[in-house]
Design an enzyme around this catalytic site. Sequence first.
Site, PDB file in Angstrom:
ATOM      1  N   ASP A   1      -5.329 -43.290 102.401  1.00 10.04           N
ATOM      2  CA  ASP A   1      -4.476 -44.442 102.102  1.00 10.04           C
ATOM      3  C   ASP A   1      -3.659 -44.852 103.327  1.00 10.04           C
ATOM      4  O   ASP A   1      -3.473 -46.039 103.607  1.00 10.04           O
ATOM      5  CB  ASP A   1      -3.548 -44.105 100.934  1.00 10.04           C
TER       6      ASP A   1
ATOM      7  N   ALA B   1     -20.644 -29.529  98.971  1.00  9.68           N
ATOM      8  CA  ALA B   1     -21.034 -29.747 100.362  1.00  9.68           C
ATOM      9  C   ALA B   1     -22.233 -30.669 100.535  1.00  9.68           C
ATOM     10  O   ALA B   1     -22.413 -31.254 101.603  1.00  9.68           O
ATOM     11  CB  ALA B   1     -21.328 -28.394 101.016  1.00  9.68           C
ATOM     12  N   ALA B   2     -23.065 -30.814  99.510  1.00 14.52           N
ATOM     13  CA  ALA B   2     -24.232 -31.694  99.632  1.00 14.52           C
ATOM     14  C   ALA B   2     -23.943 -33.114  99.158  1.00 14.52           C
ATOM     15  O   ALA B   2     -24.808 -33.977  99.234  1.00 14.52           O
ATOM     16  CB  ALA B   2     -25.417 -31.125  98.851  1.00 14.52           C
TER      17      ALA B   2
ATOM     18  N   ASN C   1     -11.811 -31.695  85.357  1.00 16.24           N
ATOM     19  CA  ASN C   1     -11.630 -31.214  86.720  1.00 16.24           C
ATOM     20  C   ASN C   1     -10.766 -29.963  86.761  1.00 16.24           C
ATOM     21  O   ASN C   1     -10.917 -29.129  87.655  1.00 16.24           O
ATOM     22  CB  ASN C   1     -11.050 -32.316  87.602  1.00 16.24           C
TER      23      ASN C   1
ATOM     24  N   HIS D   1      -2.327 -40.376  94.906  1.00 20.58           N
ATOM     25  CA  HIS D   1      -3.509 -41.053  95.456  1.00 20.58           C
ATOM     26  C   HIS D   1      -4.197 -41.761  94.291  1.00 20.58           C
ATOM     27  O   HIS D   1      -5.165 -41.282  93.699  1.00 20.58           O
ATOM     28  CB  HIS D   1      -4.450 -40.048  96.113  1.00 20.58           C
TER      29      HIS D   1
END
Length: 330
Positions: free
Chosen positions: A161, A14-15, A107, A189
């Site tokens: 996109d 969020a930051a 990730n 993507h």
Amino acid sequence: MAAKNPIHVTVTGAAGQIGYALLFRIASGALFGPDQPVVLRLLEIEPGMKALEGVVMELDDCAFPLLADIETTTDLNVAFNGTSWALLVGSIPRKAGMERGDLLTVNGGIFGPQGQAIANNAASNVRVLVVGNPCNTNCLIARSNAPEIPADRWFAMTRLDENRAKSQLAQKAGVPVASVTNLAIWGNHSATQFPDSTNARIDGRPATEVITDTEWLQGDFLTTVQKRGAAIIEARGLSSAASAANAAIDSVAAVHHGTAPGDWTSLAVVSHGEYGVPEGLQFGFPVATDGKGGWTVVEGLTHDEFATERIRITTEELVGERDDVADLLP
């Protein structure tokens, strides 16, 4: 008329730059409308919490009437507690020398646990938009780690996109961007995505009738959209943030409010075999939404040989990514 109950919205990372560009628009009512209160549930890693404090100060200083509460945390269970929309923005960016498989694996360590936490804590009507790249496969990982949540609740963002492609077509045709509709982004993507000008419309006419420069449509148009993110990094030294946040707003709003009759939006959703795409991939399709959280892939669109080949390439890339993270999929 009684005030509506607040919708809880979780934003991860969020930051960060995208989060910063996103939060004020959610709090202002741009996401759900001018009469819908929201509670922001903001997740950061420990080193980001100090910066998040400053973001919260700014949110307070805006005095948004619709912002009912803010929860900041480093705890996944707290972040997703009771949330109805989870916007998974935070991810590890690709660094110099990092292979695609390495990026996917690191990730995966983020999105697997997030999927589990969403399944364990979120509201029964939860929906999830994955923004953090590589978003299609990050979404696949999170979704696979939350089998309790219906697969149709998970979306990865291809709307950026779509917006880029609409802008390019509008500029080429010399029309306002609102004149461009029915723009589909097929596949991943990534630089293999396929922005579909053949099925797009400009003021209701086929885009290929308005723009007859086939060489441009199959050349510069494609590569500009596919490589736009890299061009922005080259120009500003930082990746797309405001435009990505805007596309996240557009994506959620399309699901929440519904697409216009006859039009569609671009979202990466779970494939059920539409257009020959392998089942289970998180694949960019043209999607029509009903404004009640439901959606369908728009079927019956035709592809010429050029489009078919481009869709094959992006499909193969996504299959390869799925294979690369097979050990992260329960």
